[in-house]
Design an enzyme around this catalytic site. Structure first.
Site, PDB file in Angstrom:
ATOM      1  N   GLU A 170      36.357  38.584  50.229  1.00 35.71           N
ATOM      2  CA  GLU A 170      36.612  40.087  50.940  1.00 35.71           C
ATOM      3  C   GLU A 170      36.858  40.407  49.141  1.00 35.71           C
ATOM      4  O   GLU A 170      37.421  40.878  48.499  1.00 35.71           O
ATOM      5  CB  GLU A 170      38.515  40.686  51.255  1.00 35.71           C
ATOM      6  CG  GLU A 170      39.058  39.600  52.449  1.00 35.71           C
ATOM      7  CD  GLU A 170      38.628  40.055  53.067  1.00 35.71           C
ATOM      8  OE1 GLU A 170      37.746  40.957  53.944  1.00 35.71           O
ATOM      9  OE2 GLU A 170      38.754  40.031  54.719  1.00 35.71           O
ATOM     10  N   CYS A 193      39.514  49.248  48.919  1.00 41.62           N
ATOM     11  CA  CYS A 193      38.231  49.089  49.411  1.00 41.62           C
ATOM     12  C   CYS A 193      37.314  49.429  50.817  1.00 41.62           C
ATOM     13  O   CYS A 193      36.361  49.491  50.767  1.00 41.62           O
ATOM     14  CB  CYS A 193      38.680  47.962  49.581  1.00 41.62           C
ATOM     15  SG  CYS A 193      39.350  46.479  50.712  1.00 41.62           S
TER      16      CYS A 193
HETATM   17  P1  NAD Z   1      36.777  43.144  38.407  1.00 40.31           P
HETATM   18  O1  NAD Z   1      35.393  42.704  38.944  1.00 40.31           O
HETATM   19  O2  NAD Z   1      37.485  42.814  36.864  1.00 40.31           O
HETATM   20  O3  NAD Z   1      38.660  42.254  39.028  1.00 40.31           O
HETATM   21  C1  NAD Z   1      38.755  42.484  40.190  1.00 40.31           C
HETATM   22  C2  NAD Z   1      39.523  41.600  40.496  1.00 40.31           C
HETATM   23  O4  NAD Z   1      39.300  39.625  40.528  1.00 40.31           O
HETATM   24  C3  NAD Z   1      40.996  41.305  39.084  1.00 40.31           C
HETATM   25  O5  NAD Z   1      42.038  41.385  40.546  1.00 40.31           O
HETATM   26  C4  NAD Z   1      41.082  40.393  38.251  1.00 40.31           C
HETATM   27  O6  NAD Z   1      41.871  39.768  38.041  1.00 40.31           O
HETATM   28  C5  NAD Z   1      40.357  39.152  39.592  1.00 40.31           C
HETATM   29  N1  NAD Z   1      39.357  38.066  39.081  1.00 40.31           N
HETATM   30  C6  NAD Z   1      38.237  38.763  37.884  1.00 40.31           C
HETATM   31  N2  NAD Z   1      37.540  37.642  37.416  1.00 40.31           N
HETATM   32  C7  NAD Z   1      38.356  36.427  37.640  1.00 40.31           C
HETATM   33  C8  NAD Z   1      37.728  35.413  38.177  1.00 40.31           C
HETATM   34  N3  NAD Z   1      37.154  35.111  37.311  1.00 40.31           N
HETATM   35  N4  NAD Z   1      38.582  33.996  38.728  1.00 40.31           N
HETATM   36  C9  NAD Z   1      39.215  35.211  39.505  1.00 40.31           C
HETATM   37  N5  NAD Z   1      39.623  35.889  39.866  1.00 40.31           N
HETATM   38  C10 NAD Z   1      39.112  37.282  38.641  1.00 40.31           C
HETATM   39  O7  NAD Z   1      37.141  44.659  38.334  1.00 40.31           O
HETATM   40  P2  NAD Z   1      38.544  45.503  38.472  1.00 40.31           P
HETATM   41  O8  NAD Z   1      38.414  45.729  36.760  1.00 40.31           O
HETATM   42  O9  NAD Z   1      40.104  44.703  38.524  1.00 40.31           O
HETATM   43  O10 NAD Z   1      38.703  45.976  39.322  1.00 40.31           O
HETATM   44  C11 NAD Z   1      37.526  46.807  39.712  1.00 40.31           C
HETATM   45  C12 NAD Z   1      36.377  46.527  40.494  1.00 40.31           C
HETATM   46  O11 NAD Z   1      36.989  45.078  41.308  1.00 40.31           O
HETATM   47  C13 NAD Z   1      36.284  47.421  41.619  1.00 40.31           C
HETATM   48  O12 NAD Z   1      35.388  48.953  41.580  1.00 40.31           O
HETATM   49  C14 NAD Z   1      36.640  47.051  43.000  1.00 40.31           C
HETATM   50  O13 NAD Z   1      35.271  46.763  43.913  1.00 40.31           O
HETATM   51  C15 NAD Z   1      36.929  46.014  42.705  1.00 40.31           C
HETATM   52  N6  NAD Z   1      38.106  45.317  43.758  1.00 40.31           N
HETATM   53  C16 NAD Z   1      38.047  45.483  44.829  1.00 40.31           C
HETATM   54  C17 NAD Z   1      39.220  45.363  45.859  1.00 40.31           C
HETATM   55  C18 NAD Z   1      39.560  45.023  46.989  1.00 40.31           C
HETATM   56  O14 NAD Z   1      40.457  45.125  47.536  1.00 40.31           O
HETATM   57  N7  NAD Z   1      38.510  44.419  47.023  1.00 40.31           N
HETATM   58  C19 NAD Z   1      40.758  45.198  45.056  1.00 40.31           C
HETATM   59  C20 NAD Z   1      40.306  45.265  43.055  1.00 40.31           C
HETATM   60  C21 NAD Z   1      39.114  45.116  43.177  1.00 40.31           C
END
Ligand code: NAD
Length: 479
Positions: free
Chosen positions: A254, A288
């Site tokens: 997702e 999202c």
């Molecule tokens: P990010 O890409 O660093 O992390 C997004 C999420 O993934 C976080 O919960 C993080 O803990 C997890 N994550 C990161 N690297 C991982 C890995 N290697 N393995 C497992 N989990 C991992 O981004 P961020 O700064 O936390 O959030 C910003 C971006 O994330 C936003 O621009 C948005 O696109 C996206 N996001 C989307 C949703 C959603 O509901 N689809 C939710 C939160 C964030």
């Protein structure tokens, strides 16, 4: 502040039925985004902790999959009841860790409870097929649980998104190791405690925190794990898909969105504005499916812009624990420069700022922001802002609206506001996204699939489809 303002969280890992601090006692700070203060420390799992969790998930699976669906459902119903009973306290933890207004946080806990109730029942309706064969012969198709599952969930709806995965997986008969976000360990721990208190057997549900990349590599790389479910950003989703490919693991992804909102001149303008503005700034836009690109038909564009900006300026921004607050801070400090950069780039490329555009003084606040006439080449028109930023452009014809809606590689959600039934059908059919809301934003519900197409992901959660994502099918032929 309310009297629930004390941060009262017992931050632990939950492995094989015991709450513990972790082998190495490495920890990450928990920060209240409304103040920037450190309010706690969450222990991080070591390699040995994760190995223990994997072994426990493997050991617990045969008995859990063999448990009667009614008995599994009873535990999920009990967990739902406990979540409802504890909703005010869990909501307060969520607000202090993540920033959203307390009523929204409490509503999220109720939403999670609803998911547990829904899947407790939906699992009973998981039917197979009997195929037509000559007399005395049988061919049947049956669904079975896929097996130990690893879930990775984000900080924007930490309780609801965790529940969406865990409720369906447990109901299907899978054991689950969950890595919720390190930003919000108190509220997700409270969900774990509800399951523990409801009687979930040891090893069936486990919670681990850690360095995301280290945890995901170890869990996905283990032969124990058969299925991965992730909610988060597109780059991380693609990275995890590649890890999963090495072990041919099933996946649900997702990922991000950039939801278009098509506003036609036959809509009820005031009603539409009253619906779209709170929705844009809900959870500070960190959703999202947040409505993001507003394409408005020429005849009502000026009135729409005016009405939107007036309402945006009236949104009360503040600490989510205070009464009457409509929008809290961003959840992470790192999101402030990211959003500021997108806004500044749009301004430099010719967008007009109708409201906001700047960060707040203290904490991780960003003003409710409205940008109009945003050029298509502005970064924010192409990359998900994931913040309180509304983008507006006008369009002339239905074809142009559809073309704009579909112009990005995202395909999660889209919204249409029109009173014309045929137009609603044409837009509903033509928009390339997993969900379309027509005169509504209520698209994330327990009994319907929720998921993206194109870069926004693969697979669905919610509804029977969500249950099926934790099942494999087996055909049994008897001559
Ligand atoms: P990010 O890409 O660093 O992390 C997004 C999420 O993934 C976080 O919960 C993080 O803990 C997890 N994550 C990161 N690297 C991982 C890995 N290697 N393995 C497992 N989990 C991992 O981004 P961020 O700064 O936390 O959030 C910003 C971006 O994330 C936003 O621009 C948005 O696109 C996206 N996001 C989307 C949703 C959603 O509901 N689809 C939710 C939160 C964030």
């Amino acid at each position: 502040m309310t009297d629930t303002a004390t941060y009262d969280a017992d931050l632990k890992l939950f492995i094989d039925g015991s709450w513990r601090a972790g082998e190495q006692a490495d920890a990450a700070a928990v920060i209240n985004p409304a103040t920037g203060d450190t309010i706690g420390e969450v222990p991080l799992a070591s390699t040995a902790d994760l190995e223990e969790a994997l072994a426990a998930a493997d050991r617990a699976w045969p008995a859990w999959r063999a448990t009667d669906v009614e008995a599994r459902g009873a535990i999920l119903h009990k967990a739902a009841a406990l979540l409802r009973e504890r909703a005010p306290a869990i909501g307060a933890l969520l607000t202090q860790e993540q920033g959203k207004p307390l009523p929204e946080a409490i509503g999220e806990v109720y939403g999670a409870a609803q998911l547990f109730d829904y899947y407790a029942e939906e699992a009973k309706r998981s039917y197979g097929r009997v195929l037509v064969r000559p007399a005395g012969q049988r061919s049947i198709v049956i669904p079975q649980p896929v097996g130990p599952t690893a879930t990775f969930t984000p900080w924007n709806f930490p309780i609801y998104l965790l529940a969406k995965k865990v409720a369906a997986a447990l109901a299907a008969g899978c054991t689950v190791i969950s890595k919720p976000p390190e930003e919000t360990p108190g509220c997700t721990g409270a969900l774990g405690r509800a399951l523990a208190d409801a009687g979930i057997p040891n090893g069936v549900f486990q919670l681990v925190h850690g360095v995301p990349d280290t945890v995901s590599r170890q869990l996905i790389g283990s032969r124990v794990i058969r299925k991965i479910s992730f909610t988060g950003s597109i780059p991380v989703g693609k990275h995890l898909m590649k890890l999963a490919a090495d072990g041919m693991k099933r996946i649900t992804m997702e990922l991000g969105g950039h939801a278009p909102v098509l506003v036609f001149d036959d809509c009820d303008l005031e009603k539409t504005l009253d619906a779209v503005v709170p929705q844009k700034f809900r959870n500070a836009g960190q959703v999202c499916v947040s409505p993001t690109r507003f394409y408005v038909q020429e005849g009502i564009y000026d009135a729409f812009k005016r009405g939107f900006a007036e309402r945006a300026r009236q949104v009360k921004v503040g600490n989510g624990m205070e009464a009457g607050v409509g929008m809290g801070p961003l959840a992470n400090q790192r999101r402030l420069p990211a959003i500021q950069q997108l806004v500044d780039d749009a301004k430099a490329k010719g967008a007009s700022v109708l409201a906001g555009g700047e960060r707040g003084d203290a904490g991780f606040f960003f003003q409710p922001t409205v940008l109009a006439d945003v050029p298509l080449e502005a970064d924010v028109m192409n990359n998900e802002p994931f913040g309180p930023v509304a983008l507006m452009r006008s369009f002339a014809s239905d074809d142009e609206a559809l073309e704009q809606a579909n112009r990005l590689p995202y395909g999660l959600a889209a919204f249409v506001f029109t009173e014309n039934g045929r137009r609603a059908n044409l837009m509903g059919d033509g928009i390339e996204s997993g969900m379309v809301g027509i005169n509504t934003f209520a698209i994330s519900v327990a009994d319907a699939p929720f998921g993206g197409i194109k870069d926004s992901g693969t697979g669905s959660e919610g509804g029977p489809e969500g249950l099926q994502s934790y099942q494999v099918t087996k055909a049994i032929h008897q001559a």
